[in-house]
Design a protein around this motif. Structure first.
Motif, PDB file in Angstrom:
ATOM      1  N   SER A 285       3.417  -9.902   6.519  1.00  0.00           N
ATOM      2  CA  SER A 285       2.752  -8.712   6.191  1.00  0.00           C
ATOM      3  C   SER A 285       3.299  -7.695   5.942  1.00  0.00           C
ATOM      4  CB  SER A 285       2.023  -8.000   8.072  1.00  0.00           C
ATOM      5  OG  SER A 285       1.587  -7.242   7.896  1.00  0.00           O
ATOM      6  N   VAL A 286       3.443  -6.604   4.731  1.00  0.00           N
ATOM      7  CA  VAL A 286       4.175  -5.833   4.552  1.00  0.00           C
ATOM      8  C   VAL A 286       3.861  -4.229   4.709  1.00  0.00           C
ATOM      9  CG1 VAL A 286       4.128  -7.289   1.599  1.00  0.00           C
ATOM     10  CG2 VAL A 286       2.441  -5.387   2.211  1.00  0.00           C
ATOM     11  N   ALA A 287       2.743  -4.654   5.752  1.00  0.00           N
ATOM     12  CA  ALA A 287       1.921  -3.110   6.473  1.00  0.00           C
ATOM     13  C   ALA A 287       2.915  -2.375   6.872  1.00  0.00           C
ATOM     14  CB  ALA A 287       0.828  -3.551   7.650  1.00  0.00           C
ATOM     15  N   ASP A 288       4.679  -2.834   7.128  1.00  0.00           N
ATOM     16  CA  ASP A 288       5.309  -2.133   8.012  1.00  0.00           C
ATOM     17  C   ASP A 288       6.407  -2.458   7.280  1.00  0.00           C
ATOM     18  OD1 ASP A 288       3.523  -1.251  10.344  1.00  0.00           O
ATOM     19  OD2 ASP A 288       4.468  -3.656  11.155  1.00  0.00           O
ATOM     20  N   VAL A 289       6.548  -2.763   6.247  1.00  0.00           N
ATOM     21  CA  VAL A 289       7.556  -3.023   4.724  1.00  0.00           C
ATOM     22  C   VAL A 289       8.256  -1.472   4.198  1.00  0.00           C
ATOM     23  CG1 VAL A 289       8.708  -3.960   2.758  1.00  0.00           C
ATOM     24  CG2 VAL A 289       7.459  -4.852   4.918  1.00  0.00           C
ATOM     25  N   ARG A 290       9.967  -1.382   4.522  1.00  0.00           N
ATOM     26  CA  ARG A 290      10.136  -0.265   3.570  1.00  0.00           C
ATOM     27  C   ARG A 290      10.687  -0.834   2.157  1.00  0.00           C
ATOM     28  NH1 ARG A 290       8.239   4.152   7.304  1.00  0.00           N
ATOM     29  NH2 ARG A 290       7.918   3.729   8.973  1.00  0.00           N
ATOM     30  N   VAL A 291      10.040   0.434   1.158  1.00  0.00           N
ATOM     31  CA  VAL A 291      10.486   0.135   0.445  1.00  0.00           C
ATOM     32  C   VAL A 291      12.194  -0.220   0.122  1.00  0.00           C
ATOM     33  CG1 VAL A 291      11.405   1.907  -1.971  1.00  0.00           C
ATOM     34  CG2 VAL A 291       9.433   2.164  -1.003  1.00  0.00           C
ATOM     35  N   HIS A 292      13.522   0.417   0.859  1.00  0.00           N
ATOM     36  CA  HIS A 292      15.076  -0.107   0.907  1.00  0.00           C
ATOM     37  C   HIS A 292      15.479  -1.876   0.997  1.00  0.00           C
ATOM     38  CE1 HIS A 292      15.305  -0.313   4.680  1.00  0.00           C
ATOM     39  NE2 HIS A 292      14.166   0.326   5.387  1.00  0.00           N
ATOM     40  N   GLN A 293      14.065  -2.326   1.643  1.00  0.00           N
ATOM     41  CA  GLN A 293      14.310  -3.850   2.151  1.00  0.00           C
ATOM     42  C   GLN A 293      13.543  -4.564   0.822  1.00  0.00           C
ATOM     43  OE1 GLN A 293      11.328  -2.984   6.000  1.00  0.00           O
ATOM     44  NE2 GLN A 293      11.992  -4.948   5.817  1.00  0.00           N
TER      45      GLN A 293
END
Length: 351
Positions: A285-293
């Motif tokens: 899931s990408v719901a909580d993924v941050r850009v820097h990751q």
């Protein structure tokens, strides 16, 4: 010859009058000569202007109505002028090609069709190589138009239409080298091309269609700052921004990427469509993924004073379509897309 006489002969000094090629050496005299040449050539053009009549108009109408090409032929300096006329006609909507009369005598007449119009160039009108092929051109059925300085010449008498291109005198001090006469012939060729431009309603867009190299070449020499997007048109997010927010920014700006900057607007990374695809493969899931990751850190960038050609080379080398533009402190000043460099909708590649 005795030794005394021989020694006398060998030691005889050369005088200045014996030097070959001795001529004017002062700057003032050379400038005077240049001005005199320009005066003579201008005089020739002004004289030629008075001789333009309905025959010129008829030649324009013939070429405009023709379904064929303009075949230009000439020898020597006239041949060089003819090649320039061909180039001007071809680039402004009138199909044209150059035919050397000597090559015509040995088979190249086969390229001439009855629907073509031959433009024969000869100041004297007595150029043997041209006059020799006139009967063959007649047999093919093509119309023959002459540019000549002698309306009583063989060429003038055996063509369909003779246009006067004579001048009162040559700029050459001996009256031998074609100077003012070749300028007059060239100018008449330009007059013919421009008249056809007007007749065809040839537009700037038409001109660009025939000059893709010139258009693209001019763009490649432009500076990045002239074509880059800036201000609100630049997509930017912070490293801690949610990926879903980055996607929204990318969609809004329509470049297929967003730059990643710190609080001082210094470039730290970039997120592209490719990064998004890889994120979807990597995370459940990408719901909580941050850009820097998922961002690409330290992306390729360039300064605003660089040339567009350099930007395209970087894009080609690294297989990217977007480039950040930064100042000396790595702060964002703009962004480039491949479409901005090539001119979206202006440069097209045909198969």
């Amino acid at each position: 010859m005795n030794k005394e006489v021989s020694r006398t002969v060998k030691s005889r000094p050369r005088t200045s009058s014996s030097k070959e090629g001795q001529g004017p050496s002062s700057a003032r005299e050379l400038v005077r000569i240049a001005k005199e040449v320009l005066h003579i050539e201008a005089e020739g053009l002004l004289t030629l202007k008075e001789h333009v009549d309905e025959r010129f108009a008829r030649a324009v109408e013939w070429i405009y109505a023709s379904s064929g090409r303009v075949i230009v032929t000439g020898v020597g300096k006239s041949g060089i002028v003819g090649r320039k006329i061909v180039a001007t006609l071809s680039s402004t909507g009138t199909p044209a090609l150059f035919l050397h009369p000597v090559e015509a005598m040995h088979g190249d007449l086969g390229m001439v069709r009855s629907e073509d119009i031959v433009l024969a160039l000869s100041n004297s009108g007595e150029t043997d190589e041209i006059n020799f092929i006139l009967p063959s051109l007649r047999a093919i059925g093509t119309k023959i138009v002459a540019f000549t300085g002698n309306l009583e010449s063989t060429l003038a008498r055996h063509c369909d239409l003779a246009i006067f291109t004579g001048v009162p005198r040559e700029a050459c001090p001996f009256g031998l080298a074609p100077t003012a006469s070749s300028t007059a012939m060239l100018a008449m060729g330009d007059a013919l091309a421009v008249a056809l431009i007007k007749k065809r309603n040839f537009s700037v867009l038409d001109f660009r269609r025939y000059h893709p190299g010139g258009q693209l070449g001019h763009r490649l020499q432009s500076h990045v700052m002239e074509v880059m997007r800036r201000g609100d048109a630049v997509p930017m997010v912070t490293p801690d921004c949610l990926l879903t927010e980055a996607v929204r920014v990318m969609s809004e700006k329509g470049l297929g990427a967003t730059l990643v900057v710190d609080r001082d607007h210094k470039l730290t990374g970039i997120v592209t469509d490719g990064d998004l695809r890889r994120a979807l493969e990597r995370f459940v899931s990408v719901a909580d993924v941050r850009v820097h990751q998922i961002m690409t850190a330290n992306p390729k960038a360039l300064k605003p004073d660089r040339k567009v050609g350099e930007a395209i080379e970087i894009m080609e080398k690294h297989l990217v379509t977007v480039l950040p533009v930064v100042d000396a402190s790595q702060r964002i000043v703009g962004i480039l897309h491949l479409h901005d460099l090539l001119g979206k909708g202006q440069i097209r590649f045909a198969l």
